[in-house]
Scaffold this motif. Structure first.
Motif, PDB file in Angstrom:
ATOM      1  N   MET A 131       0.830  -1.201   0.000  1.00 49.28           N
ATOM      2  CA  MET A 131       0.000   0.000   0.000  1.00 49.28           C
ATOM      3  C   MET A 131       0.862   1.248   0.000  1.00 49.28           C
ATOM      4  SD  MET A 131      -3.139  -0.900   2.602  1.00 49.28           S
ATOM      5  CE  MET A 131      -3.658   0.817   2.579  1.00 49.28           C
ATOM      6  N   PRO A 132       0.584   2.205  -0.911  1.00 46.15           N
ATOM      7  CA  PRO A 132       1.363   3.439  -0.920  1.00 46.15           C
ATOM      8  C   PRO A 132       1.191   4.206   0.384  1.00 46.15           C
ATOM      9  CG  PRO A 132      -0.586   3.634  -2.315  1.00 46.15           C
ATOM     10  CD  PRO A 132      -0.487   2.204  -1.920  1.00 46.15           C
ATOM     11  N   SER A 143       4.629   1.090 -11.601  1.00 49.53           N
ATOM     12  CA  SER A 143       3.271   1.607 -11.411  1.00 49.53           C
ATOM     13  C   SER A 143       2.599   0.789 -10.319  1.00 49.53           C
ATOM     14  CB  SER A 143       2.459   1.509 -12.711  1.00 49.53           C
ATOM     15  OG  SER A 143       1.112   1.903 -12.495  1.00 49.53           O
ATOM     16  N   LEU A 144       2.253   1.457  -9.230  1.00 48.86           N
ATOM     17  CA  LEU A 144       1.520   0.844  -8.129  1.00 48.86           C
ATOM     18  C   LEU A 144       0.176   1.549  -8.045  1.00 48.86           C
ATOM     19  CD1 LEU A 144       1.436  -1.007  -5.587  1.00 48.86           C
ATOM     20  CD2 LEU A 144       2.347   0.930  -4.308  1.00 48.86           C
ATOM     21  N   VAL A 145      -0.905   0.837  -8.330  1.00 49.81           N
ATOM     22  CA  VAL A 145      -2.228   1.438  -8.422  1.00 49.81           C
ATOM     23  C   VAL A 145      -3.162   0.801  -7.403  1.00 49.81           C
ATOM     24  CG1 VAL A 145      -4.239   1.848  -9.897  1.00 49.81           C
ATOM     25  CG2 VAL A 145      -1.939   1.948 -10.868  1.00 49.81           C
ATOM     26  N   THR A 196       1.169   5.539  -7.707  1.00 50.15           N
ATOM     27  CA  THR A 196       2.516   5.984  -7.401  1.00 50.15           C
ATOM     28  C   THR A 196       3.465   5.152  -8.249  1.00 50.15           C
ATOM     29  OG1 THR A 196       1.884   6.442  -5.113  1.00 50.15           O
ATOM     30  CG2 THR A 196       4.231   6.349  -5.593  1.00 50.15           C
ATOM     31  N   GLY A 197       4.471   5.783  -8.816  1.00 50.96           N
ATOM     32  CA  GLY A 197       5.364   5.007  -9.661  1.00 50.96           C
ATOM     33  C   GLY A 197       6.544   5.812 -10.153  1.00 50.96           C
ATOM     34  N   SER A 204       9.871  10.356  -8.595  1.00 48.97           N
ATOM     35  CA  SER A 204       8.660   9.550  -8.470  1.00 48.97           C
ATOM     36  C   SER A 204       7.491  10.371  -8.985  1.00 48.97           C
ATOM     37  CB  SER A 204       8.435   9.173  -7.004  1.00 48.97           C
ATOM     38  OG  SER A 204       7.206   8.505  -6.850  1.00 48.97           O
ATOM     39  N   VAL A 205       6.485   9.690  -9.506  1.00 50.41           N
ATOM     40  CA  VAL A 205       5.296  10.378  -9.999  1.00 50.41           C
ATOM     41  C   VAL A 205       4.068   9.837  -9.277  1.00 50.41           C
ATOM     42  CG1 VAL A 205       6.265  10.863 -12.274  1.00 50.41           C
ATOM     43  CG2 VAL A 205       5.021   8.730 -11.900  1.00 50.41           C
TER      44      VAL A 205
END
Length: 494
Positions: free
Chosen positions: A108-109, A341-343, A362-363, A371-372
């Motif tokens: 989890m971000p 890419s973590l969605v 987040t990725g 990071s974006v």
């Protein structure tokens, strides 16, 4: 044995299991008032809203299709229920549940730790599973406990083992690998500390937990565990009821979701996970979660699920599966690029006519030092699979732009927010045009109304960048009435 997240129909059996174990093993050690409070805490009507809006996550262990154990944890990673059937204790079920919860929260971000207030007799067993004592044994209102935590390491960022170790004396190789590790650490720190670096529309306080009893662990690891955490019940200073205290939820977790009780379909979870372990010059890893709608007719269901997955996977498609020639050229100029890419998602509104979904991402898109983060939303009709945009449902004129801008600045807490845009630019971007990719319009519907805003993507050094990832302006259903356009759409909400 199967260990997985519980679904809505499984909540009631889970609560029955919790009560049976508590009544047999724990209840006799507490006063009648304590037992009554626990009963109130685990009532279905109390727990269901918290399950549906993601405040409490439930994991279940199944053997032969029969539920044998339950672990529940608050969204911020605090274990609040942990029960295994008495006849199944001592068989590793508790450990399996614990491991599954740790694996989930590790992805989890923004999640950096899990916590529990362990019964003194259970602290050693928690230590064996990786938790550390934060302090010596404590007591409050006659309840003894050991505060404990586990630092989480992002599972989706453990790439270094696939890289060769630097040869002795080879400074360049060492620097390359150090750079890769530094990039990973920077990305991970950004994910964990993002709330400190950037702000979102949901930094304002919403959805207080109220006066909730904090359940403790009752696996075979802690047969004498106390019932609730008095610090949570009365606040950190032990004075007063906490029902007026705001929660610390931010981002999509704090959106007040509406999920109808009579849904003709089920919302399950789909995922796309990929890590490239072959490439040595770059890091590629994706973990994309999205809702999967089951129970609709085949044609409509396939159409809706295709749109949902396409929205969730848009970054993966853009940077990996179908990259442009320009993006490929950009990658050639970056040493040891990272594609990640973590969605995660939240269903904000679900009825038999309409569903609104928020995706937070987040990725990394190449540069290991940057990071974006992105917000994407999808709003789709259940009967026909029609996707709605802001321009479809709201009359975009000067009056709306003025009121919307005022609401955006209220949310941001900055009077100069979006000062770089004139009225025409606002109307264009709200209609779907983007200026240099900076202003990606989004909207979602929740229990309280509709929110309309931007996913912001300023280039580094842009003086207009005030540090926001995304901001959305809230309108109640009554407030948005003067601007409503597609009345068929607004009929979804009575």
């Amino acid at each position: 044995m199967e260990v997985r997240m519980l679904r809505k129909p499984e909540l009631l059996p889970a609560l029955h299991l919790v009560w049976e174990v508590f009544a047999e093993d724990i209840a006799h050690t507490y006063t009648p008032e304590g037992v009554a409070e626990f009963q109130g805490f685990i009532k279905y009507e109390n727990m269901l809203p918290q399950m549906l809006d993601g405040r409490i996550l439930y994991f279940g262990a199944f053997e032969g299709g029969v539920m044998q154990g339950v672990l529940a944890a608050k969204r911020e990673g605090h274990i609040c229920l942990f029960y295994v059937k008495k006849g199944c204790q001592g068989k590793g079920i508790g450990r399996r549940l614990f491991t599954e919860a740790v694996s989930y929260f590790s992805k989890m971000p923004g999640m950096s730790r899990m916590t529990v207030n362990a019964a003194p007799g259970a602290a050693d067993k928690y230590e064996h599973m990786g938790m550390k004592r934060l302090d010596a044994e404590q007591e409050r209102n006659g309840i003894r406990y050991v505060p404990m935590e586990m630092v989480l390491y992002r599972q989706d960022m453990q790439y270094t083992s696939s890289y060769p170790q630097p040869e002795k004396g080879n400074a360049n190789t060492g620097l390359i690998i150090a750079g890769i590790i530094a990039g990973i650490l920077l990305l991970t720190v950004f994910m964990i500390a993002g709330v400190m670096i950037v702000r979102t529309a949901y930094n304002r306080e919403r959805n207080p937990f109220g006066n909730q009893a904090e359940q403790w662990d009752d696996d075979p690891m802690a047969p004498d565990s106390p019932l609730w955490d008095e610090r949570d019940k009365y606040g950190d200073d032990g004075e007063g009821d906490s029902s007026s205290q705001p929660s610390n939820l931010s981002g999509s977790y704090s959106i007040p979701a509406y999920i109808a009780d009579d849904l003709a379909y089920e919302i399950e979870e789909g995922s796309y996970t990929f890590t490239d372990t072959e490439k040595k010059s770059m890091i590629i890893s994706f973990d994309v979660k999205y809702p999967d709608i089951q129970g609709l007719d085949a044609q409509t269901g396939a159409k809706i699920n295709e749109e949902i997955k396409k929205c969730a996977m848009s970054t993966v498609d853009r940077i990996y599966e179908n990259p442009s020639a320009e993006f490929k050229e950009k990658m050639l100029g970056i040493e040891n690029p990272i594609l990640a890419s973590l969605v995660t998602y939240k269903v904000c509104y679900a009825s038999n006519d309409f569903i609104s979904i928020v995706f937070e991402e987040t990725g990394a898109e190449g540069d290991p030092d940057e990071s974006v983060q992105h917000l994407r939303t999808l709003n789709i009709g259940i009967k026909d699979g029609k996707v709605y945009q802001v321009k479809d449902i709201v009359n975009l004129d000067g009056k709306f732009a003025e009121e919307w801008l005022e609401a955006m600045r209220d949310e941001a807490g900055e009077v100069n927010f979006l000062a770089e845009l004139d009225e025409d630019d606002m109307i264009k971007t709200l209609g779907g045009e983007s200026i240099d990719g900076n202003y990606m319009v989004n909207f979602f519907v929740d229990e309280e109304g509709i929110e309309i805003g931007y996913d912001l993507n300023y280039v580094s050094g842009d003086p207009a960048d005030l540090g926001y990832v995304w901001v959305t302006a809230p309108f109640t259903f009554e407030e948005i009435k003067p601007y409503q356009k597609d009345m068929e759409f607004w009929k979804f909400f009575g």
